[in-house]
Scaffold this motif. Structure first.
Motif, PDB file in Angstrom:
ATOM      1  N   ARG A  93     -26.619  26.297  -9.324  1.00  0.00           N
ATOM      2  CA  ARG A  93     -26.341  27.550  -8.551  1.00  0.00           C
ATOM      3  C   ARG A  93     -26.344  28.843  -9.270  1.00  0.00           C
ATOM      4  NH1 ARG A  93     -26.208  25.020  -2.890  1.00  0.00           N
ATOM      5  NH2 ARG A  93     -27.348  24.505  -2.192  1.00  0.00           N
ATOM      6  N   HIS A  94     -25.335  28.856  -9.844  1.00  0.00           N
ATOM      7  CA  HIS A  94     -24.161  29.925 -10.917  1.00  0.00           C
ATOM      8  C   HIS A  94     -25.238  30.203 -12.173  1.00  0.00           C
ATOM      9  CE1 HIS A  94     -21.196  30.298  -8.141  1.00  0.00           C
ATOM     10  NE2 HIS A  94     -20.601  29.262  -8.167  1.00  0.00           N
ATOM     11  N   ILE A  95     -26.052  29.252 -12.474  1.00  0.00           N
ATOM     12  CA  ILE A  95     -26.478  29.138 -14.033  1.00  0.00           C
ATOM     13  C   ILE A  95     -28.321  29.992 -13.294  1.00  0.00           C
ATOM     14  CG2 ILE A  95     -28.055  27.872 -15.682  1.00  0.00           C
ATOM     15  CD1 ILE A  95     -24.769  27.719 -15.823  1.00  0.00           C
ATOM     16  N   THR A  96     -28.497  28.893 -12.596  1.00  0.00           N
ATOM     17  CA  THR A  96     -29.735  29.415 -12.410  1.00  0.00           C
ATOM     18  C   THR A  96     -29.845  30.918 -11.554  1.00  0.00           C
ATOM     19  OG1 THR A  96     -29.687  28.244 -10.069  1.00  0.00           O
ATOM     20  CG2 THR A  96     -31.364  27.688 -11.738  1.00  0.00           C
ATOM     21  N   GLY A  97     -28.600  31.157 -11.061  1.00  0.00           N
ATOM     22  CA  GLY A  97     -28.728  32.809 -10.323  1.00  0.00           C
ATOM     23  C   GLY A  97     -28.661  33.411 -11.589  1.00  0.00           C
ATOM     24  N   ARG A  98     -28.436  33.333 -12.599  1.00  0.00           N
ATOM     25  CA  ARG A  98     -28.400  33.934 -14.266  1.00  0.00           C
ATOM     26  C   ARG A  98     -30.210  34.668 -14.351  1.00  0.00           C
ATOM     27  NH1 ARG A  98     -26.627  32.600 -19.724  1.00  0.00           N
ATOM     28  NH2 ARG A  98     -27.132  34.452 -20.991  1.00  0.00           N
ATOM     29  N   TRP A  99     -31.022  33.956 -13.409  1.00  0.00           N
ATOM     30  CA  TRP A  99     -31.812  34.188 -14.216  1.00  0.00           C
ATOM     31  C   TRP A  99     -33.306  34.493 -13.353  1.00  0.00           C
ATOM     32  CZ3 TRP A  99     -30.158  29.860 -17.429  1.00  0.00           C
ATOM     33  CH2 TRP A  99     -29.550  30.638 -18.428  1.00  0.00           C
ATOM     34  N   LEU A 100     -33.053  33.118 -11.922  1.00  0.00           N
ATOM     35  CA  LEU A 100     -33.423  33.868 -10.609  1.00  0.00           C
ATOM     36  C   LEU A 100     -32.866  35.363  -9.820  1.00  0.00           C
ATOM     37  CD1 LEU A 100     -34.642  30.064  -9.964  1.00  0.00           C
ATOM     38  CD2 LEU A 100     -35.499  31.714 -11.085  1.00  0.00           C
ATOM     39  N   ASP A 101     -32.155  35.496  -9.699  1.00  0.00           N
ATOM     40  CA  ASP A 101     -30.874  36.365  -9.165  1.00  0.00           C
ATOM     41  C   ASP A 101     -30.195  37.164 -10.443  1.00  0.00           C
ATOM     42  OD1 ASP A 101     -30.280  37.902  -7.110  1.00  0.00           O
ATOM     43  OD2 ASP A 101     -28.675  36.362  -6.579  1.00  0.00           O
ATOM     44  N   PRO A 102     -30.964  37.946 -11.080  1.00  0.00           N
ATOM     45  CA  PRO A 102     -30.546  39.067 -11.948  1.00  0.00           C
ATOM     46  C   PRO A 102     -29.516  40.054 -11.282  1.00  0.00           C
ATOM     47  CG  PRO A 102     -32.300  39.432 -12.065  1.00  0.00           C
ATOM     48  CD  PRO A 102     -32.458  38.266 -10.915  1.00  0.00           C
TER      49      PRO A 102
END
Length: 112
Positions: free
Chosen positions: A93-102
Motif C-alpha cells: 500500500r505504501h509503494i502503490t500510494g506513490r503512483w495511485l495516490d500521489p
C-alpha cells in the motif's frame, strides 16, 4: 517526502520490497498466503508441491520466507512449537500510494 511515504521510499525498504517481488516462487508463496493466511512452513511446502508442482526443499522455502519477512510482506508468530506465516500488505500500500495516490502538488508562486 515526510512520514510514512519517506520510509517507504528510503533506499533499503523499497529495494527489499522490489527484490522480494522479483522472484516468481516468492510471488507464488504470497499468492498462497493471500488464499490462506497463517500457514506453517509444512503447509506452504505442501501447497507449493501439490498445487504448483514445485519441487522445492523446506530450506529453500524457508529462505524465501525470510526474504519476504525482511521486506515486511510476511509476518510470523509463534504458538507453542508452531510458527505461522501471515501476509502483510501494508508495504504494498505504501509503494502503490506513490503512483495511485500521489501527494497534491505545491501551489506555484506568482513571479510578479
Amino acid at each position: 517526502m515526510i512520514g510514512k511515504r519517506a520510509l517507504a521510499y528510503s533506499g533499503g525498504v523499497a529495494d527489499d520490497l522490489f527484490k522480494a517481488l522479483a522472484d516468481g516462487t516468492r510471488r507464488t508463496i504470497l499468492d498462497e498466503l493471500t488464499e490462506k493466511s497463517g500457514q506453517t512452513l509444512f503447509e506452504i511446502c505442501a501447497r507449493l508441491s501439490m498445487k504448483h508442482g514445485l519441487g522445492i526443499s523446506r530450506q529453500a522455502v524457508s529462505q524465501h520466507l525470510a526474504v519476504l519477512e525482511a521486506a515486511g510482506l510476511v509476518e510470523t508468530r509463534r504458538e507453542g512449537r508452531y510458527k505461522f506465516h501471515d501476509l502483510n500488505v501494508a508495504p504494498l500500500r505504501h509503494i502503490t500510494g506513490r503512483w495511485l495516490d500521489p501527494p497534491a502538488p505545491a501551489p506555484e508562486e506568482d513571479p510578479s
